[in-house]
Design a protein around this motif. Structure first.
Motif, PDB file in Angstrom:
ATOM      1  N   GLY A 113       0.776  -1.228   0.000  1.00 36.82           N
ATOM      2  CA  GLY A 113       0.000   0.000   0.000  1.00 36.82           C
ATOM      3  C   GLY A 113       0.806   1.275   0.000  1.00 36.82           C
ATOM      4  N   ALA A 114       2.023   1.246  -0.529  1.00 36.95           N
ATOM      5  CA  ALA A 114       2.856   2.447  -0.572  1.00 36.95           C
ATOM      6  C   ALA A 114       2.160   3.560  -1.339  1.00 36.95           C
ATOM      7  N   GLY A 115       2.399   4.817  -0.926  1.00 33.59           N
ATOM      8  CA  GLY A 115       1.834   5.964  -1.609  1.00 33.59           C
ATOM      9  C   GLY A 115       2.615   6.312  -2.861  1.00 33.59           C
ATOM     10  N   SER A 116       2.096   7.257  -3.617  1.00 33.85           N
ATOM     11  CA  SER A 116       2.700   7.633  -4.888  1.00 33.85           C
ATOM     12  C   SER A 116       4.099   8.214  -4.709  1.00 33.85           C
ATOM     13  N   PHE A 117       4.335   8.968  -3.632  1.00 29.09           N
ATOM     14  CA  PHE A 117       5.650   9.571  -3.426  1.00 29.09           C
ATOM     15  C   PHE A 117       6.708   8.494  -3.188  1.00 29.09           C
ATOM     16  N   GLU A 118       6.396   7.525  -2.316  1.00 30.26           N
ATOM     17  CA  GLU A 118       7.353   6.451  -2.050  1.00 30.26           C
ATOM     18  C   GLU A 118       7.652   5.656  -3.317  1.00 30.26           C
ATOM     19  N   VAL A 119       6.607   5.388  -4.100  1.00 32.75           N
ATOM     20  CA  VAL A 119       6.793   4.642  -5.344  1.00 32.75           C
ATOM     21  C   VAL A 119       7.639   5.438  -6.330  1.00 32.75           C
ATOM     22  N   SER A 120       7.361   6.743  -6.469  1.00 31.96           N
ATOM     23  CA  SER A 120       8.126   7.573  -7.413  1.00 31.96           C
ATOM     24  C   SER A 120       9.584   7.690  -6.987  1.00 31.96           C
ATOM     25  N   GLN A 121       9.834   7.788  -5.684  1.00 33.97           N
ATOM     26  CA  GLN A 121      11.209   7.877  -5.193  1.00 33.97           C
ATOM     27  C   GLN A 121      11.993   6.617  -5.536  1.00 33.97           C
ATOM     28  N   TYR A 122      11.353   5.462  -5.345  1.00 35.83           N
ATOM     29  CA  TYR A 122      12.041   4.209  -5.637  1.00 35.83           C
ATOM     30  C   TYR A 122      12.316   4.064  -7.128  1.00 35.83           C
ATOM     31  N   ILE A 123      11.304   4.351  -7.958  1.00 35.90           N
ATOM     32  CA  ILE A 123      11.498   4.234  -9.399  1.00 35.90           C
ATOM     33  C   ILE A 123      12.588   5.185  -9.877  1.00 35.90           C
ATOM     34  N   PHE A 167       5.344  16.962  -6.083  1.00 33.65           N
ATOM     35  CA  PHE A 167       6.149  18.171  -6.268  1.00 33.65           C
ATOM     36  C   PHE A 167       6.730  18.676  -4.948  1.00 33.65           C
ATOM     37  N   VAL A 168       5.880  19.008  -3.986  1.00 34.12           N
ATOM     38  CA  VAL A 168       6.357  19.553  -2.713  1.00 34.12           C
ATOM     39  C   VAL A 168       7.163  18.520  -1.940  1.00 34.12           C
ATOM     40  N   LYS A 169       6.691  17.273  -1.913  1.00 34.97           N
ATOM     41  CA  LYS A 169       7.415  16.240  -1.168  1.00 34.97           C
ATOM     42  C   LYS A 169       8.810  15.998  -1.723  1.00 34.97           C
ATOM     43  N   SER A 170       8.947  16.013  -3.046  1.00 35.69           N
ATOM     44  CA  SER A 170      10.268  15.762  -3.636  1.00 35.69           C
ATOM     45  C   SER A 170      11.228  16.909  -3.331  1.00 35.69           C
ATOM     46  N   ILE A 171      10.709  18.142  -3.264  1.00 35.78           N
ATOM     47  CA  ILE A 171      11.546  19.290  -2.907  1.00 35.78           C
ATOM     48  C   ILE A 171      12.010  19.181  -1.461  1.00 35.78           C
ATOM     49  N   ILE A 172      11.074  18.858  -0.570  1.00 36.35           N
ATOM     50  CA  ILE A 172      11.407  18.728   0.849  1.00 36.35           C
ATOM     51  C   ILE A 172      12.436  17.617   1.048  1.00 36.35           C
ATOM     52  N   ALA A 173      12.229  16.483   0.370  1.00 33.61           N
ATOM     53  CA  ALA A 173      13.146  15.351   0.512  1.00 33.61           C
ATOM     54  C   ALA A 173      14.555  15.699   0.051  1.00 33.61           C
ATOM     55  N   LYS A 174      14.666  16.570  -0.935  1.00 26.21           N
ATOM     56  CA  LYS A 174      15.970  16.907  -1.509  1.00 26.21           C
ATOM     57  C   LYS A 174      16.645  18.068  -0.776  1.00 26.21           C
ATOM     58  N   GLN A 175      15.871  19.047  -0.305  1.00 29.25           N
ATOM     59  CA  GLN A 175      16.434  20.308   0.153  1.00 29.25           C
ATOM     60  C   GLN A 175      16.478  20.494   1.674  1.00 29.25           C
ATOM     61  N   PHE A 176      15.719  19.704   2.423  1.00 24.47           N
ATOM     62  CA  PHE A 176      15.592  19.966   3.850  1.00 24.47           C
ATOM     63  C   PHE A 176      16.379  18.966   4.699  1.00 24.47           C
ATOM     64  N   LYS A 177      16.727  19.404   5.906  1.00 25.62           N
ATOM     65  CA  LYS A 177      17.401  18.535   6.851  1.00 25.62           C
ATOM     66  C   LYS A 177      16.425  17.476   7.357  1.00 25.62           C
ATOM     67  N   ARG A 178      16.988  16.378   7.880  1.00 23.83           N
ATOM     68  CA  ARG A 178      16.156  15.250   8.276  1.00 23.83           C
ATOM     69  C   ARG A 178      15.114  15.640   9.320  1.00 23.83           C
ATOM     70  N   ALA A 179      15.499  16.409  10.337  1.00 22.04           N
ATOM     71  CA  ALA A 179      14.562  16.799  11.393  1.00 22.04           C
ATOM     72  C   ALA A 179      13.418  17.643  10.834  1.00 22.04           C
ATOM     73  N   ASP A 180      13.740  18.554   9.917  1.00 24.45           N
ATOM     74  CA  ASP A 180      12.704  19.390   9.309  1.00 24.45           C
ATOM     75  C   ASP A 180      11.776  18.551   8.428  1.00 24.45           C
ATOM     76  N   LYS A 181      12.352  17.592   7.718  1.00 19.11           N
ATOM     77  CA  LYS A 181      11.530  16.721   6.880  1.00 19.11           C
ATOM     78  C   LYS A 181      10.521  15.957   7.724  1.00 19.11           C
ATOM     79  N   ARG A 182      10.979  15.405   8.837  1.00 15.14           N
ATOM     80  CA  ARG A 182      10.081  14.652   9.704  1.00 15.14           C
ATOM     81  C   ARG A 182       8.949  15.529  10.217  1.00 15.14           C
ATOM     82  N   ARG A 183       9.289  16.745  10.614  1.00 17.36           N
ATOM     83  CA  ARG A 183       8.281  17.652  11.162  1.00 17.36           C
ATOM     84  C   ARG A 183       7.226  17.987  10.106  1.00 17.36           C
ATOM     85  N   ILE A 184       7.680  18.306   8.907  1.00 21.61           N
ATOM     86  CA  ILE A 184       6.756  18.706   7.844  1.00 21.61           C
ATOM     87  C   ILE A 184       5.867  17.532   7.418  1.00 21.61           C
TER      88      ILE A 184
END
Length: 340
Positions: free
Chosen positions: A194-204, A283-300
């Motif tokens: 049941g992975a979401g679209s973001f997890e699937v797109s990241q893996y692909i 769009f937003v998730k991929s930016i956050i995953a690439k540009q933000f620190k781990r702690a900020d990513k978790r919070r968002i």
């Protein structure tokens, strides 16, 4: 030839391709473009879908050079204006392209008529996603998770496979041997869980980047196009430009036959942090995953209250019309007057 991965999961349809175009000379491949869009979003007779392609990228008709991208657009527009059903649209698309390729003045016309289209999306009257494959060379069913809602047709040099996806499904096209079996098994597993679209797109995306080291026709850069069952078109295509983010939109052909060509536009980086993120968001998730620190990513990613932050199509809609549907945050940029 490219690497193309198309999937339908729980609540989303997604297609990802690398963005390289190459010229083949025998067994050698010479890259000629690294940022080429291979997806077209369309709406026809109640079906909202995306079509991606692999195979021959361009050819010559008389003295005119024709790109597959433009030929697909022309056929899609005719189908949309005729309000064809998705099966009819797919068959017409295959027939149109094959006829053009075989009518060229080329001694290798038949040999070079190699292509495959993947179509995925949703029909307004059906609760399940659809996957369609149109190919000149795939002679066996591509499905890895068979069900009772499948159909295939083999006629006039074309192989067509249709499926209504009640659980999950994916298909790999192009240089599929560069997408290893263990990687397919892992993708199958995360979709089954049941992975979401973001997890699937990241893996692909990671697999395509790795596959680019296995074959020269595959580029390391890839773009995923998302059509959620509920929500708006989204992509993970962007580049950073200082404090700004530049977003990229695929070509869209609307139900009246008008087209919106591939485009790019700037997005203020800081406004993306307002609102919670929809489950199916790229769009937003991929930016956050690439540009933000781990702690900020978790919070968002943990924010569960408030309106949804829009994806790429929502941001474009906001820029054009100054407003969004009620379920989405306008990020303070709406033209509407605030409520007192």
């Amino acid at each position: 030839m490219t690497l193309l991965v198309t999937a339908v999961g729980k609540g989303f349809a997604l297609s990802a391709t690398d963005t390289r175009i190459s010229i083949a000379t025998g067994e050698n491949y010479r890259p000629v473009e690294e940022y080429f869009n291979k997806s077209i979003v369309f709406r026809c007779a109640g079906f909202t879908g995306n079509i991606s392609f692999t195979g021959i990228a361009e050819w010559t008709e008389g003295t005119e050079k024709v790109r597959m991208y433009d030929a697909v657009s022309e056929s899609l527009t005719e189908s949309i204006l005729a309000e064809l059903k998705i099966g009819q649209l797919a068959k017409k698309l295959g027939d149109d392209i094959l006829r053009r390729l075989l009518s060229r003045k080329s001694y290798r016309a038949k040999r070079e008529a190699v292509f495959e289209f993947h179509i995925n999306g949703w029909h307004r009257d059906v609760p399940y996603g659809f996957l369609v494959v149109v190919s000149t060379f795939r002679e066996k069913s591509p499905w890895i998770n068979p069900n009772e809602f499948e159909k295939e047709t083999h006629v006039d040099g074309l192989h067509l496979y249709f499926k209504s996806v009640d659980d999950f499904e994916f298909v790999v096209g192009g240089w599929d041997i560069a997408f290893y079996q263990k990687e397919r098994q892992h993708l199958c597993e995360i979709l089954r869980k049941g992975a979401g679209s973001f997890e699937v797109s990241q893996y692909i995306s990671k697999v395509i980047e790795t596959a680019s080291t296995r074959h020269k026709s595959i580029g390391s850069r890839s773009v995923a196009v998302l059509l959620p069952q509920v929500g708006m078109l989204d992509t993970n295509a962007w580049d950073a430009a200082g404090s700004m983010v530049v977003g990229y939109m695929p070509k869209m052909i609307f139900e009246n036959g008008t087209a919106w060509d591939p485009s790019e536009f700037p997005v203020n980086f800081h406004i993306l942090l307002t609102g919670r993120l929809p489950r199916h968001s790229l769009f937003v998730k991929s930016i956050i995953a690439k540009q933000f620190k781990r702690a900020d990513k978790r919070r968002i990613f943990k924010i569960r209250k408030g309106k949804f932050a829009p994806g790429i199509f929502g941001l474009l809609q906001l820029a054009l019309f100054g407003s969004l549907p009620d379920d989405y945050d306008d990020l303070g940029l709406s033209d509407e007057e605030p409520e007192e």
